[in-house]
Scaffold this active site. Structure first.
Site, PDB file in Angstrom:
ATOM      1  N   ASP A  13       0.848  -1.191   0.000  1.00  0.00           N
ATOM      2  CA  ASP A  13       0.000   0.000   0.000  1.00  0.00           C
ATOM      3  C   ASP A  13       0.886   1.243   0.000  1.00  0.00           C
ATOM      4  O   ASP A  13       2.035   1.207   0.446  1.00  0.00           O
ATOM      5  CB  ASP A  13      -0.909   0.026   1.228  1.00  0.00           C
ATOM      6  CG  ASP A  13      -2.075   1.001   1.075  1.00  0.00           C
ATOM      7  OD1 ASP A  13      -2.346   1.420  -0.081  1.00  0.00           O
ATOM      8  OD2 ASP A  13      -2.707   1.352   2.085  1.00  0.00           O
ATOM      9  N   GLU A  52       2.365   3.753  -4.259  1.00  0.00           N
ATOM     10  CA  GLU A  52       1.797   2.428  -4.526  1.00  0.00           C
ATOM     11  C   GLU A  52       2.792   1.579  -5.324  1.00  0.00           C
ATOM     12  O   GLU A  52       2.972   0.388  -5.045  1.00  0.00           O
ATOM     13  CB  GLU A  52       0.483   2.571  -5.311  1.00  0.00           C
ATOM     14  CG  GLU A  52      -0.644   3.261  -4.571  1.00  0.00           C
ATOM     15  CD  GLU A  52      -1.333   2.386  -3.537  1.00  0.00           C
ATOM     16  OE1 GLU A  52      -0.905   1.228  -3.342  1.00  0.00           O
ATOM     17  OE2 GLU A  52      -2.308   2.880  -2.920  1.00  0.00           O
ATOM     18  N   ASP A  77      -4.658  -2.285  -3.020  1.00  0.00           N
ATOM     19  CA  ASP A  77      -5.947  -1.601  -3.188  1.00  0.00           C
ATOM     20  C   ASP A  77      -5.877  -0.545  -4.291  1.00  0.00           C
ATOM     21  O   ASP A  77      -6.779   0.284  -4.419  1.00  0.00           O
ATOM     22  CB  ASP A  77      -6.415  -0.974  -1.867  1.00  0.00           C
ATOM     23  CG  ASP A  77      -5.435   0.054  -1.317  1.00  0.00           C
ATOM     24  OD1 ASP A  77      -4.496   0.443  -2.046  1.00  0.00           O
ATOM     25  OD2 ASP A  77      -5.595   0.475  -0.152  1.00  0.00           O
ATOM     26  N   HIS A 130      -9.576  -0.089   3.208  1.00  0.00           N
ATOM     27  CA  HIS A 130     -10.359   0.314   4.381  1.00  0.00           C
ATOM     28  C   HIS A 130     -11.642  -0.513   4.526  1.00  0.00           C
ATOM     29  O   HIS A 130     -12.692   0.001   4.907  1.00  0.00           O
ATOM     30  CB  HIS A 130     -10.699   1.805   4.305  1.00  0.00           C
ATOM     31  CG  HIS A 130      -9.512   2.682   4.053  1.00  0.00           C
ATOM     32  ND1 HIS A 130      -8.503   2.878   4.969  1.00  0.00           N
ATOM     33  CD2 HIS A 130      -9.156   3.394   2.956  1.00  0.00           C
ATOM     34  CE1 HIS A 130      -7.591   3.692   4.455  1.00  0.00           C
ATOM     35  NE2 HIS A 130      -7.949   4.006   3.237  1.00  0.00           N
ATOM     36  N   ASP A 140      -1.586  -0.024   5.263  1.00  0.00           N
ATOM     37  CA  ASP A 140      -2.055   1.355   5.289  1.00  0.00           C
ATOM     38  C   ASP A 140      -1.486   2.100   6.496  1.00  0.00           C
ATOM     39  O   ASP A 140      -1.069   3.254   6.380  1.00  0.00           O
ATOM     40  CB  ASP A 140      -3.588   1.378   5.322  1.00  0.00           C
ATOM     41  CG  ASP A 140      -4.147   2.790   5.349  1.00  0.00           C
ATOM     42  OD1 ASP A 140      -3.951   3.525   4.366  1.00  0.00           O
ATOM     43  OD2 ASP A 140      -4.774   3.157   6.358  1.00  0.00           O
TER      44      ASP A 140
END
Length: 301
Positions: A13, A52, A77, A130, A140
């Site tokens: 992430d 990322e 993500d 999330h 994260d």
């Protein structure tokens, strides 16, 4: 010589405050024996997409140095990252790194590095950010901590003899951050035995399956397994305390069982210190709630 321990999955992430602005990235590597290895870094001026990609580069470099040939799943993500690596990059290369509108492709240097590191054993998978996924949430936390100028405590596997790529324990490498992947900071450190922080520090899978009797294993392995179990129970307690809802697959990861073993148990059952209750279905996912068994009544497992 490669040990029997293998990498099962990797989560990555990136984060950025301002976009562009200060940024950070995080990687969590899960091994077949339940151990975890975390990486992270930062940049003083960057973008979210760059972070990322930096996270994915660090993950692929780690995989490459391991010498592993067994397939792994890399979770992110970032749909931009997945599409860039698995779809768009072929066309960009053919067109000389120029997009359909005639403008140059952004982040060409990072994309070329990703293309060189990418391998047939890597299965790229999108995970919604999330959403309660433990691996994604931990990445994260690492990325956002670095982005705010702080250095998080990272978990490093204690089984250094099982993975030739791991550095010595208690070693912290810190360098000035730049945008170049070659000079990107990677910080690795041993997790302290008593971690009183509020951040989830993740284990997946959490309960080790092995044909070797526990008493025949080296003491350091037994201690590592015990720590993994304690961390699993701590995560479950935090999920219950904060009222988080988790999916069947996430619950299966927490329990280290197949997802079918979760859904086949019915609407309410007991697992260790918790009552597990089916709450509702969202799309094709069933959401579950954990409650401490000493606070509610429940049926024994």
């Amino acid at each position: 010589m490669m040990s029997q321990r293998t990498i099962q999955s990797i989560y990555t992430d990136g984060a950025c405050t301002g976009n562009p602005g200060p940024g950070g990235w995080g990687v969590v590597v899960y091994f077949s024996d339940g151990s975890v290895h975390e990486l992270g870094g930062a940049s003083s001026h960057t973008t979210n997409n760059k972070m990322e990609m930096q996270a994915a580069i660090a993950a692929l470099e780690f995989l490459q140095t391991s010498g592993q040939q067994k397939p792994i799943t890399l979770y992110t993500d970032s749909e931009y990252l997945i599409n860039s690596v698995t779809k768009w990059i072929k066309g960009w290369k053919k067109k000389g790194w120029v997009k359909a509108d005639g403008k140059p492709v952004q982040n060409q240097d990072l994309l070329e590095t990703l293309d060189k590191l990418n391998s047939y054993i890597v299965n790229w998978e999108y995970v919604r950010g999330h959403s309660g996924n433990i691996g994604n949430e931990r990445c994260d936390v690492i990325a956002r901590t670095f982005a705010t100028g702080k250095v998080p405590t990272l978990t490093q596997s204690s089984l250094t003899d099982s993975h030739q790529a791991l550095p010595q324990l208690n070693q912290i490498n810190v360098a000035k951050i730049t945008e170049s992947p070659a000079t990107l900071t990677i910080i690795e450190t041993t997790q302290p035995e008593n971690n009183s922080g509020s951040h989830i520090t993740t284990m997946e899978p959490t309960i080790i399956n092995s044909s070797v009797p526990i008493d025949d294993k080296p003491p350091e392995m037994r201690v590592a397994q015990l720590r993994a179990l304690v961390e699993t129970l701590r995560i479950a307690d935090e999920i219950a305390t904060k009222g988080y809802l988790i999916t069947s697959s996430e619950l299966a990861d927490l329990m280290d069982v197949h997802a079918s073993a979760v859904t086949s148990r019915g609407d309410q059952w007991r697992w260790r210190n918790w009552i597990v209750s089916r709450v509702r279905r969202e799309g094709n996912q069933i959401l579950w709630e954990l409650e401490r068994a000493d606070q509610v009544g429940g049926e024994e497992d």
